[in-house]
Scaffold this active site. Structure first.
Site, PDB file in Angstrom:
ATOM      1  N   ASN A  74       4.600  -4.388  -3.659  1.00  0.00           N
ATOM      2  CA  ASN A  74       3.347  -3.668  -3.386  1.00  0.00           C
ATOM      3  C   ASN A  74       2.510  -3.521  -4.656  1.00  0.00           C
ATOM      4  OD1 ASN A  74       3.004  -2.647  -0.479  1.00  0.00           O
ATOM      5  ND2 ASN A  74       5.177  -2.275  -0.897  1.00  0.00           N
TER       6      ASN A  74
ATOM      7  N   ASN B 211       0.821   7.303  -0.795  1.00  0.00           N
ATOM      8  CA  ASN B 211       2.147   6.682  -0.665  1.00  0.00           C
ATOM      9  C   ASN B 211       2.085   5.635   0.437  1.00  0.00           C
ATOM     10  OD1 ASN B 211       5.078   6.468  -0.928  1.00  0.00           O
ATOM     11  ND2 ASN B 211       5.194   7.530   1.022  1.00  0.00           N
TER      12      ASN B 211
ATOM     13  N   ASP C 139       6.674  12.787   3.639  1.00  0.00           N
ATOM     14  CA  ASP C 139       5.909  11.875   4.518  1.00  0.00           C
ATOM     15  C   ASP C 139       5.049  12.631   5.535  1.00  0.00           C
ATOM     16  OD1 ASP C 139       7.165   9.713   3.215  1.00  0.00           O
ATOM     17  OD2 ASP C 139       8.790   9.657   4.675  1.00  0.00           O
TER      18      ASP C 139
ATOM     19  N   ARG D 247      17.003  18.114 -13.762  1.00  0.00           N
ATOM     20  CA  ARG D 247      15.825  17.710 -12.986  1.00  0.00           C
ATOM     21  C   ARG D 247      14.537  18.264 -13.588  1.00  0.00           C
ATOM     22  NH1 ARG D 247      15.741  13.409  -9.710  1.00  0.00           N
ATOM     23  NH2 ARG D 247      13.799  13.515  -8.608  1.00  0.00           N
TER      24      ARG D 247
ATOM     25  N   GLU E  12       3.284  18.493   0.067  1.00  0.00           N
ATOM     26  CA  GLU E  12       4.598  18.960  -0.402  1.00  0.00           C
ATOM     27  C   GLU E  12       5.728  18.654   0.569  1.00  0.00           C
ATOM     28  OE1 GLU E  12       4.824  22.696  -2.637  1.00  0.00           O
ATOM     29  OE2 GLU E  12       2.634  22.631  -2.712  1.00  0.00           O
TER      30      GLU E  12
ATOM     31  N   ALA F 107       1.613  -5.976   6.921  1.00  0.00           N
ATOM     32  CA  ALA F 107       1.013  -4.630   6.877  1.00  0.00           C
ATOM     33  C   ALA F 107       0.888  -4.088   5.452  1.00  0.00           C
ATOM     34  CB  ALA F 107       1.821  -3.674   7.755  1.00  0.00           C
ATOM     35  N   GLU F 108       2.014  -3.866   4.783  1.00  0.00           N
ATOM     36  CA  GLU F 108       1.962  -3.128   3.512  1.00  0.00           C
ATOM     37  C   GLU F 108       1.038  -3.760   2.477  1.00  0.00           C
ATOM     38  OE1 GLU F 108       5.703  -1.665   1.905  1.00  0.00           O
ATOM     39  OE2 GLU F 108       6.683  -2.134   3.780  1.00  0.00           O
TER      40      GLU F 108
ATOM     41  N   HIS G 235       4.446   3.882   3.272  1.00  0.00           N
ATOM     42  CA  HIS G 235       5.730   4.058   3.961  1.00  0.00           C
ATOM     43  C   HIS G 235       5.892   2.943   4.996  1.00  0.00           C
ATOM     44  CE1 HIS G 235       9.268   6.141   5.344  1.00  0.00           C
ATOM     45  NE2 HIS G 235       8.876   5.856   6.571  1.00  0.00           N
TER      46      HIS G 235
HETATM   47  C1  GAR Z   1       8.348  -0.867   0.462  1.00  0.00           C
HETATM   48  O1  GAR Z   1       8.722  -1.377   1.717  1.00  0.00           O
HETATM   49  C2  GAR Z   1       7.783   0.536   0.617  1.00  0.00           C
HETATM   50  O2  GAR Z   1       7.058   0.712   1.800  1.00  0.00           O
HETATM   51  C3  GAR Z   1       9.078   1.347   0.652  1.00  0.00           C
HETATM   52  O3  GAR Z   1       9.878   0.764  -0.346  1.00  0.00           O
HETATM   53  C4  GAR Z   1       9.564  -0.637  -0.429  1.00  0.00           C
HETATM   54  C5  GAR Z   1       9.292  -0.996  -1.873  1.00  0.00           C
HETATM   55  O4  GAR Z   1       9.126  -2.373  -2.035  1.00  0.00           O
HETATM   56  N1  GAR Z   1       8.812   2.732   0.426  1.00  0.00           N
HETATM   57  C6  GAR Z   1       9.493   3.707   1.036  1.00  0.00           C
HETATM   58  O5  GAR Z   1      10.419   3.499   1.803  1.00  0.00           O
HETATM   59  C7  GAR Z   1       9.016   5.116   0.706  1.00  0.00           C
HETATM   60  N2  GAR Z   1       9.599   6.077   1.586  1.00  0.00           N
HETATM   61  P1  GAR Z   1       8.386  -2.989  -3.301  1.00  0.00           P
HETATM   62  O6  GAR Z   1       9.046  -2.386  -4.538  1.00  0.00           O
HETATM   63  O7  GAR Z   1       8.644  -4.472  -3.194  1.00  0.00           O
HETATM   64  O8  GAR Z   1       6.919  -2.630  -3.214  1.00  0.00           O
END
Ligand code: GAR
Length: 208
Positions: free
Chosen positions: A14, A108, A151, A66, A148, A180-181, A110
């Site tokens: 991404n 973010n 998702d 933390r 906060e 999509a992403e 998801h």
């Molecule tokens: C992606 O599929 C993103 O949507 C997911 O982690 C992957 C990262 O891939 N994120 C989550 O699950 C957040 N809750 P990438 O490092 O190749 O972008």
């Protein structure tokens, strides 16, 4: 110019879509000022380096607790004074203080159609395993503002992707990324850079 910080944990596909979008002009008026990973081994850091972007690691493993990690992470963000923080596969819970300070300025991606398959424990491949186990015929991806909750922030954009009978979690993950992403995350950043996204009463309104 929208100054963004991109936070990553893994492969960084991404992040790559954002880098390519800026380079090719599908994301305008945007500068990727810094990439932050919580994981020293993340391939995403190499992608950033190859694109000439400052890349840093702030790993919880390197802090005594933390709170110390949260402080260091926030300092790293604040040094850059970003207009927008983009969580692109960032699998760390953000400090509440940062979320409050950057209200409606953190997004973010998801890998499901929220509110399905999201919240605590749903990340990466686990999301696609759950979608296949439930037998949904349509899944997809969501870009949302971060609040906060887990998702639960206002949804900016979603795109649906068909599930096939012979999908494995890995095959489905790849299709959701490709269809999509990698499209909607750059698209949303471009809309934000163009001042076309606003939040009213907890819902996102997009303007032309
Ligand atoms: C992606 O599929 C993103 O949507 C997911 O982690 C992957 C990262 O891939 N994120 C989550 O699950 C957040 N809750 P990438 O490092 O190749 O972008």
């Amino acid at each position: 110019m929208l100054k963004i910080v991109v936070c990553v944990s893994g492969g960084g596909t991404n992040l790559q879509a954002i880098i390519d979008g800026v380079a090719q002009g599908s994301i305008v008026d945007t500068k990727i000022a810094k990439v932050i990973s919580n994981n020293r081994g993340a391939y995403a850091l190499e992608r950033a380096g190859a694109a000439g972007i400052e890349a840093v690691c702030v790993s919880p493993k390197e802090y005594e607790d933390r709170e110390a990690f949260n402080r260091a992470f926030m300092q790293e963000i604040e040094k850059t004074e970003p207009d927008l923080i983009v969580l692109a596969g960032f699998l760390v819970t953000l400090p509440a203080e940062l979320i409050r300070k950057y209200a409606n300025r953190i997004i973010n991606i998801h890998p499901s159609l929220i509110p399905s398959f999201c919240g605590t424990g749903y990340y990466g491949l686990k999301v696609h395993e759950a979608a296949l186990a439930r037998g949904v015929k349509i899944t997809g991806a969501t870009v949302h503002f971060v609040d906060e909750g887990m998702d639960t922030g206002p949804i900016i954009m979603q795109k649906a992707v068909a599930v096939r009978e012979d999908d494995t979690p890995q095959i489905l993950q790849k299709r959701v990324m490709e269809e999509a992403e990698w499209l909607i995350l750059p698209w949303c950043i471009n809309l934000i850079a163009g001042g076309k996204v606003r939040v009213e009463n907890g819902r996102v309104l997009l303007s032309e």
